[in-house]
Motif scaffolding. Structure first.
Motif: not given
Length: 270
Positions: A35-62
């Motif tokens: 996704l073009g993120h270069t900074n682990l702490e400033a970009e990757v970790v916060p952006r990954s958290e944006d997806w947590r609510p969707l993953l918790q719905t179990g919308c797709h097993p993969q």
């Protein structure tokens, strides 16, 4: 993609605070990611958290495998991206959940950007079993009515008019801190079982809460739990819709009497 395949990359350990991808099956990821993120702490970790609510719905097993292959791509000798077919499978199941919450499918996850050939990319698993397909799934819907202190006849009529009626205690975390904001506590008790399956109903109701967040927000305050009688239908498309909800407070004698009487009650339509 915002990622240039010719640029140099480095391998880094997936940090503990990146909970979304911590148990994905490997420990090191490439930076920059796909996704073009270069900074682990400033970009990757916060952006990954944006997806947590969707993953918790179990919308797709993969869904987790797909998203982590982009956010935290595995560190191998070659670049492994998700196949277009995997993207389509996840998008078709999860985009309706995002739409239910007023969000579009992200442009960065346009499936046409992923390889169609499935020899050097992550492809979807084989088709799920028929039994899994036949399980009810939560509907994205308008919020059901919530009726405080109903008359006993109102409750009995609701039991008669709906496919199912269950009691469930809904808990809302004050600070989610990684876990889902809403969960169904303890056992779900059946008043009228209808087409629901005992081993699946608790999970199904919890998915409904996480998909219909705007509705869930009005059911219980942060840090609290509330017992409800939930009634609704399993619709022709196999989705579960809740239609009338009754909070069950200790003082609600009518609720207790109605659930006891139901065992011997005869609906007019029967």
């Amino acid at each position: 993609m915002a990622f240039d395949m010719s640029q140099s990359t480095r391998c880094v350990t997936i940090p503990n605070q990146m909970k979304v991808c911590k148990d994905v099956g490997y420990s090191e990821m490439r930076l920059p990611n796909f996704l073009g993120h270069t900074n682990l702490e400033a970009e990757v970790v916060p952006r990954s958290e944006d997806w947590r609510p969707l993953l918790q719905t179990g919308c797709h097993p993969q869904a987790q495998v797909f998203l982590c292959s982009l956010i935290a791509p595995v560190c191998l000798d070659t670049f492994i991206r998700p196949c277009r077919s995997l993207c389509v499978a996840v998008r078709d199941s999860c985009a309706p959940v995002l739409a239910c919450q007023g969000q579009p499918w992200p442009e960065a996850l346009d499936c046409d950007r992923f390889p169609a050939q499935e020899d050097m990319c992550l492809s979807p698993y084989s088709k799920s079993s028929h039994s899994a397909k036949d399980l009810p799934k939560p509907a994205c819907q308008n919020c059901p009515s919530v009726e405080e202190s109903p008359a006993m006849k109102t409750v009995l009529d609701a039991f008669c008019l709906h496919d199912f009626a269950v009691t469930a205690k809904i808990h809302r975390r004050r600070l989610p801190l990684g876990g889902p904001e809403f969960e169904v506590e303890g056992r779900v008790e059946f008043i009228r079982q209808g087409p629901l399956l005992p081993y699946d109903t608790r999970h199904l109701l919890q998915q409904w809460l996480l998909i219909n967040l705007q509705c869930a927000n009005i059911l219980v305050r942060p840090g609290r739990s509330q017992l409800y009688v939930l009634t609704g239908f399993v619709q022709n498309d196999g989705t579960l819709a809740l239609t009338r909800l009754f909070p069950w407070h200790k003082k609600d004698i009518n609720m207790a009497v109605a659930t006891r009487k139901w065992k011997h009650h005869r609906c007019l339509m029967d």
